[in-house]
Design an enzyme around this catalytic site. Structure first.
Site, PDB file in Angstrom:
ATOM      1  N   SER A 127       0.829  -1.203   0.000  1.00 34.20           N
ATOM      2  CA  SER A 127       0.000   0.000   0.000  1.00 34.20           C
ATOM      3  C   SER A 127       0.860   1.247   0.000  1.00 34.20           C
ATOM      4  O   SER A 127       1.991   1.253   0.504  1.00 34.20           O
ATOM      5  CB  SER A 127      -0.891  -0.012   1.250  1.00 34.20           C
ATOM      6  OG  SER A 127      -1.486   1.232   1.474  1.00 34.20           O
ATOM      7  N   TYR A 154      -2.651  -0.318  10.568  1.00 31.40           N
ATOM      8  CA  TYR A 154      -2.775  -0.945   9.249  1.00 31.40           C
ATOM      9  C   TYR A 154      -1.540  -0.639   8.405  1.00 31.40           C
ATOM     10  O   TYR A 154      -0.910  -1.537   7.828  1.00 31.40           O
ATOM     11  CB  TYR A 154      -4.032  -0.443   8.530  1.00 31.40           C
ATOM     12  CG  TYR A 154      -4.004  -0.719   7.041  1.00 31.40           C
ATOM     13  CD1 TYR A 154      -4.196  -2.012   6.556  1.00 31.40           C
ATOM     14  CD2 TYR A 154      -3.769   0.302   6.124  1.00 31.40           C
ATOM     15  CE1 TYR A 154      -4.136  -2.278   5.199  1.00 31.40           C
ATOM     16  CE2 TYR A 154      -3.714   0.055   4.772  1.00 31.40           C
ATOM     17  CZ  TYR A 154      -3.903  -1.242   4.306  1.00 31.40           C
ATOM     18  OH  TYR A 154      -3.831  -1.493   2.964  1.00 31.40           O
ATOM     19  N   LYS A 158       1.764  -3.139   6.869  1.00 31.21           N
ATOM     20  CA  LYS A 158       2.293  -3.198   5.510  1.00 31.21           C
ATOM     21  C   LYS A 158       3.802  -2.953   5.511  1.00 31.21           C
ATOM     22  O   LYS A 158       4.559  -3.640   4.810  1.00 31.21           O
ATOM     23  CB  LYS A 158       1.585  -2.171   4.617  1.00 31.21           C
ATOM     24  CG  LYS A 158       0.118  -2.479   4.358  1.00 31.21           C
ATOM     25  CD  LYS A 158      -0.079  -3.815   3.661  1.00 31.21           C
ATOM     26  CE  LYS A 158      -1.529  -4.085   3.320  1.00 31.21           C
ATOM     27  NZ  LYS A 158      -1.752  -5.421   2.721  1.00 31.21           N
ATOM     28  N   ASN A 184      -5.457   3.963  -4.221  1.00 32.15           N
ATOM     29  CA  ASN A 184      -6.827   3.777  -3.711  1.00 32.15           C
ATOM     30  C   ASN A 184      -7.714   3.086  -4.736  1.00 32.15           C
ATOM     31  O   ASN A 184      -8.277   3.738  -5.615  1.00 32.15           O
ATOM     32  CB  ASN A 184      -7.412   5.136  -3.297  1.00 32.15           C
ATOM     33  CG  ASN A 184      -6.768   5.669  -2.044  1.00 32.15           C
ATOM     34  OD1 ASN A 184      -5.615   6.073  -2.068  1.00 32.15           O
ATOM     35  ND2 ASN A 184      -7.494   5.649  -0.940  1.00 32.15           N
ATOM     36  N   LEU A 205     -14.288   4.926   1.156  1.00 33.92           N
ATOM     37  CA  LEU A 205     -15.083   6.046   0.695  1.00 33.92           C
ATOM     38  C   LEU A 205     -16.150   5.672  -0.321  1.00 33.92           C
ATOM     39  O   LEU A 205     -17.329   6.013  -0.143  1.00 33.92           O
ATOM     40  CB  LEU A 205     -14.155   7.118   0.097  1.00 33.92           C
ATOM     41  CG  LEU A 205     -14.835   8.306  -0.584  1.00 33.92           C
ATOM     42  CD1 LEU A 205     -15.732   9.062   0.378  1.00 33.92           C
ATOM     43  CD2 LEU A 205     -13.779   9.229  -1.202  1.00 33.92           C
ATOM     44  N   ARG A 236      -6.288  11.790  -2.893  1.00 30.10           N
ATOM     45  CA  ARG A 236      -5.826  10.423  -3.112  1.00 30.10           C
ATOM     46  C   ARG A 236      -5.715  10.147  -4.605  1.00 30.10           C
ATOM     47  O   ARG A 236      -6.263  10.879  -5.423  1.00 30.10           O
ATOM     48  CB  ARG A 236      -6.809   9.403  -2.493  1.00 30.10           C
ATOM     49  CG  ARG A 236      -6.966   9.501  -0.990  1.00 30.10           C
ATOM     50  CD  ARG A 236      -5.740   9.032  -0.259  1.00 30.10           C
ATOM     51  NE  ARG A 236      -5.932   9.059   1.192  1.00 30.10           N
ATOM     52  CZ  ARG A 236      -5.632  10.087   1.962  1.00 30.10           C
ATOM     53  NH1 ARG A 236      -5.149  11.202   1.426  1.00 30.10           N
ATOM     54  NH2 ARG A 236      -5.806  10.026   3.269  1.00 30.10           N
ATOM     55  N   ARG A 300     -10.171  12.568  10.628  1.00 32.85           N
ATOM     56  CA  ARG A 300     -10.160  11.205  11.147  1.00 32.85           C
ATOM     57  C   ARG A 300      -8.721  10.799  11.478  1.00 32.85           C
ATOM     58  O   ARG A 300      -7.806  10.980  10.656  1.00 32.85           O
ATOM     59  CB  ARG A 300     -10.741  10.234  10.116  1.00 32.85           C
ATOM     60  CG  ARG A 300     -10.766   8.782  10.552  1.00 32.85           C
ATOM     61  CD  ARG A 300     -11.493   7.918   9.533  1.00 32.85           C
ATOM     62  NE  ARG A 300     -10.883   8.005   8.208  1.00 32.85           N
ATOM     63  CZ  ARG A 300     -11.326   7.363   7.135  1.00 32.85           C
ATOM     64  NH1 ARG A 300     -12.414   6.620   7.223  1.00 32.85           N
ATOM     65  NH2 ARG A 300     -10.717   7.484   5.964  1.00 32.85           N
ATOM     66  N   GLY A 302      -5.369   9.000  11.738  1.00 37.28           N
ATOM     67  CA  GLY A 302      -4.695   8.060  10.846  1.00 37.28           C
ATOM     68  C   GLY A 302      -4.715   8.467   9.388  1.00 37.28           C
ATOM     69  O   GLY A 302      -4.008   7.878   8.571  1.00 37.28           O
TER      70      GLY A 302
END
Length: 341
Positions: A127, A154, A158, A184, A205, A236, A300, A302
């Protein structure tokens, strides 16, 4: 004789689309999934698209004995694509131990079993989160950009898994590896036979957006409009899911056909274009004619402010390019959502 590829997380969102592309490229696919975030009817959708049903096992990659049996039953296995993992940034902040166990133990099991069963290579689902929040000078992000501290458990899994693979290869493992760092993934197969169908409340999303457009959710929450971006929302690199799946076929082919020039190779998979959350909402509304009610809420934990890819290496070395327009991708996501009602 066609080559056998094991796809862990094979009924999940990216795994199912990759399974379709592998089958259509002539590979035999063994899909493994514990169905924690997918359903047992996904192979039916794959079969309707391709005319061939993948071999499917409901199993957990953390169960080493079960994985050992599957490897043995389908020998020789030419390669593995490892998708199976918990993958929601926000959830990982609140359930870090779940993420460390699911995402790390599963990889350890595979790496230990590969030499035992003579598997030639592994493609790891990584990622762009490994880059953390890139400095402005590092945008767009190349594979040589620095690996920065992860902003979520998360993302940390990775990074850790990449390091585990790198150390294993460095220790003269008898196989090769390709790390695919994607940005993404969004959308659905144009047939609307498979798509992103998260269990419970969507963590990503676009499925939340399409469920809101369908009236399942009252409104979409946009996490922050005070970032240092043109419209204040996060940016993104949104890549079509089928484009992403095609890249995995090219990576597998490179490994099992002996084309890799290094024991470990890394590729960014993205479009090369950054799109803000608010721009994505507007594009969806224009592409579908459906209004999406949304509310701006606080940031949010993170989340990264902005990141998008420089996919030049994947374009040049893998011969792969993201080619689906964003409007088409969002129409496919909406078509899939309508099939769920």
């Amino acid at each position: 004789m066609s080559k056998t590829i094991i796809v862990t997380g094979g009924t999940g969102y990216i795994g199912s689309h990759t399974t379709v592309e592998l089958i259509e490229a002539g590979y035999d696919v063994v899909a493994i999934d514990n169905l924690s975030n997918s359903t047992a009817d996904v192979p039916d959708g794959i079969a309707r698209i391709t005319g061939r049903r993948p071999t499917f096992y409901e199993a957990d990659c953390n169960d080493r004995e079960a994985m050992d049996r599957i490897f043995a039953q389908h020998a020789p296995v030419s390669g593995i694509i490892h998708f199976a993992a918990s993958k929601a940034v926000g959830e990982s902040v609140h359930k870090p131990l779940l993420y460390y166990r699911n995402n790390i133990v599963s990889l350890l099991n595979l790496l230990e079993l590969m030499p035992r069963h003579g598997v030639e290579g592994i493609v790891f689902s990584s990622s762009c989160t490994v880059y953390g929040q890139p400095a402005p000078s590092d945008l767009p992000v190349t594979e040589d950009a620095p690996i920065r501290p992860a902003t979520s458990p998360y993302g940390n899994t990775k990074q850790i898994n990449e390091e585990i693979i790198r150390d294993t290869i460095h220790a003269d493992a008898p196989f090769r590896a390709i790390l695919l760092r994607y940005f993404n993934p969004i959308g659905a197969h144009p047939s609307a036979e498979i798509g992103e169908r998260p269990a419970g409340t969507p963590q990503n999303l676009v499925p939340y957006l399409t469920q809101t457009a369908a009236g399942i959710r009252p409104e979409l929450r946009v996490f922050g409009d005070d970032y240092d971006t043109p419209d204040g929302s996060c940016i993104r690199d949104y890549i079509d899911i089928v484009d992403l799946a095609r890249a995995h076929v090219e990576a597998v082919r490179r490994l099992v056909d002996g084309q890799a020039t290094e024991p470990l190779e890394v590729f960014n998979l993205g479009t090369g274009r950054g799109v803000s959350v608010l721009e994505l909402i507007r594009t969806f509304e224009e592409a579908t004619g459906v209004r999406v009610p949304y509310q701006i809420v606080g940031r949010r934990e993170g989340d990264i402010e902005q990141v998008w890819a420089d996919p030049t290496r994947a374009n040049r070395v893998l011969g792969w390019t993201a080619r689906t327009p964003l409007s088409d991708t969002l129409r496919n996501a909406w078509k899939w959502q309508q099939r769920q009602e």
